[in-house]
Design an enzyme around this catalytic site. Sequence first.
Site, PDB file in Angstrom:
ATOM      1  N   ASP A  64       0.842  -1.189   0.000  1.00 39.54           N
ATOM      2  CA  ASP A  64       0.000   0.000   0.000  1.00 39.54           C
ATOM      3  C   ASP A  64       0.878   1.241   0.000  1.00 39.54           C
ATOM      4  O   ASP A  64       1.970   1.220  -0.568  1.00 39.54           O
ATOM      5  CB  ASP A  64      -0.942  -0.033   1.223  1.00 39.54           C
ATOM      6  CG  ASP A  64      -2.311   0.543   0.939  1.00 39.54           C
ATOM      7  OD1 ASP A  64      -2.390   1.747   0.650  1.00 39.54           O
ATOM      8  OD2 ASP A  64      -3.302  -0.198   0.995  1.00 39.54           O
ATOM      9  N   HIS A  68      -3.692   5.972   3.315  1.00 35.80           N
ATOM     10  CA  HIS A  68      -4.439   4.790   2.875  1.00 35.80           C
ATOM     11  C   HIS A  68      -3.864   3.507   3.478  1.00 35.80           C
ATOM     12  O   HIS A  68      -4.602   2.638   3.971  1.00 35.80           O
ATOM     13  CB  HIS A  68      -4.422   4.723   1.346  1.00 35.80           C
ATOM     14  CG  HIS A  68      -5.350   3.724   0.756  1.00 35.80           C
ATOM     15  ND1 HIS A  68      -5.017   2.391   0.618  1.00 35.80           N
ATOM     16  CD2 HIS A  68      -6.600   3.853   0.245  1.00 35.80           C
ATOM     17  CE1 HIS A  68      -6.027   1.740   0.053  1.00 35.80           C
ATOM     18  NE2 HIS A  68      -7.003   2.605  -0.186  1.00 35.80           N
ATOM     19  N   SER A  77     -11.282  -1.091  -0.572  1.00 35.55           N
ATOM     20  CA  SER A  77      -9.955  -1.072   0.049  1.00 35.55           C
ATOM     21  C   SER A  77     -10.017  -1.421   1.525  1.00 35.55           C
ATOM     22  O   SER A  77      -9.057  -1.967   2.089  1.00 35.55           O
ATOM     23  CB  SER A  77      -9.317   0.313  -0.092  1.00 35.55           C
ATOM     24  OG  SER A  77      -8.874   0.546  -1.399  1.00 35.55           O
TER      25      SER A  77
END
Length: 484
Positions: free
Chosen positions: A88, A144, A322
């Site tokens: 990520d 994220h 996600s």
Amino acid sequence: MRVPVPSRPRQAGPLSPFGLAAAFALILAAVAPAKAAPDDPYFKSKGAWGQKHDDQWGLKRIGLTAEKDSAWALLGPKPQPVVVAVIDTGLDWNHLDFDWNNLWRNPKEIPDNGTDDDGNGYVDDIIGWDFLANVNTPFDHDGHGTLTAGIIAAASDNKIGIAGVNPHARIMVLKALNAFGQTRASYIAKAIVYAADNGARIVNLSVGHPTLTRIEQAAIAYARKKGVLIVVAAGNAGIETGGFGLASAEGVLTVAATNPDDSHPGFSNWGPEVDIAAPGVDILSLRARRTDTLFGIPGVEYAAGTAYVGEDKRYYRAGGTSFAAPFVAGVASLLLSKQPELTVDQLERILMQSAEDIQTPGLDQFSGAGLVNARRALTLDPAFSIEAAVTGVEVVQASGKPAIKVLGTAAANAFKSAKLEIGEGEDPAKFKTVVKKVSAVAGGALGVIPAKEFGGSSVWTIRLVVSHRNGETREARFVLDVGG
């Protein structure tokens, strides 16, 4: 670059957990058995941002509850640490609610000596690697990755913030996306191979792009052959998954998102590639320092700072596949914490077989096998399997008259029986049995239905019901348009 061993409380800049003393302490850290319910405030609360559901509704919906029969209470007396690679944007390992005990440590690398001790091509890769900058400090400047890792392994039962799915997960931090969520296929592929070569049992890929490259598919095949489960987000374009990047790859577990009422959110990609579903709306997790992940995303209406949660703004709420994928990766890691001997095929089968059927009965293109279920996964016999699938129909002649041959699979490790039924319309109120005895078959003919059975309506639903000897059943549906 050498960095000092940090002490807490945290300083303003990113600190390093790479020091030898810290690594030694982590190696000696005991793995404590899990309690049924953690004492984290957001796990207990609701309405933190004015919503009606619990702040950590996703955890509870998949069986990680405050009840005595919580999945956490089923881990047994000696749950084992499990390495989960998160590919990520990196990780804010200095977050107050992330414990360094939950970081993977490379046991073959001596910290900060400027030497590639294990000969893997990466110098001082103590907790992972930054494939963008080609350095050993994969810090998160987007947020994220921290959100994703927090769902899996935020510090639990520490009287602070949220609880993660698995307190025994060890996050291998593999930074392959920049602060704008952009990457190259080569970075993704290198990260997958790194994870497989360095002991990860699970890889979480909350990454989406329109096309799947050969180098990514090759890396996935390599990792799968080495026994790694790769969990991939279905994507947030609200389109069919066929040909949509990593979600359409062979050898991955593709995860769609669900709303708090188990319905399908419009953004979640769909299609036959979807294997399973997990909560993916209004998900609370850790906020990386100086980040506002949703700000500036093209096409997303968002006012800066509105996703922050808490007076200290250390937490963040977001939606998307996600954040569904790490729930599945986390549950997979719980299974390995309890049964580290499970193979990747067994692990995938347990997740699929234990899923809770939601939305359209049977396998469907929006939720796959259903909602991931941690409680049932941890109690399911690894040998258990039952499968019902209708893959198509053919027009044939039976006794000189037109008929419909139904194709698909009816199977179980302890097969009892199966039958074919039909009902009028796309969502029948009742069904009629038309083939009473369907033999066990994998990818073949399930039975033949005389065409006369389809009179009176232009649309019919064919239902296959398969029964296991233990009494459990599975069903599959196929909508047939026979014309006017």
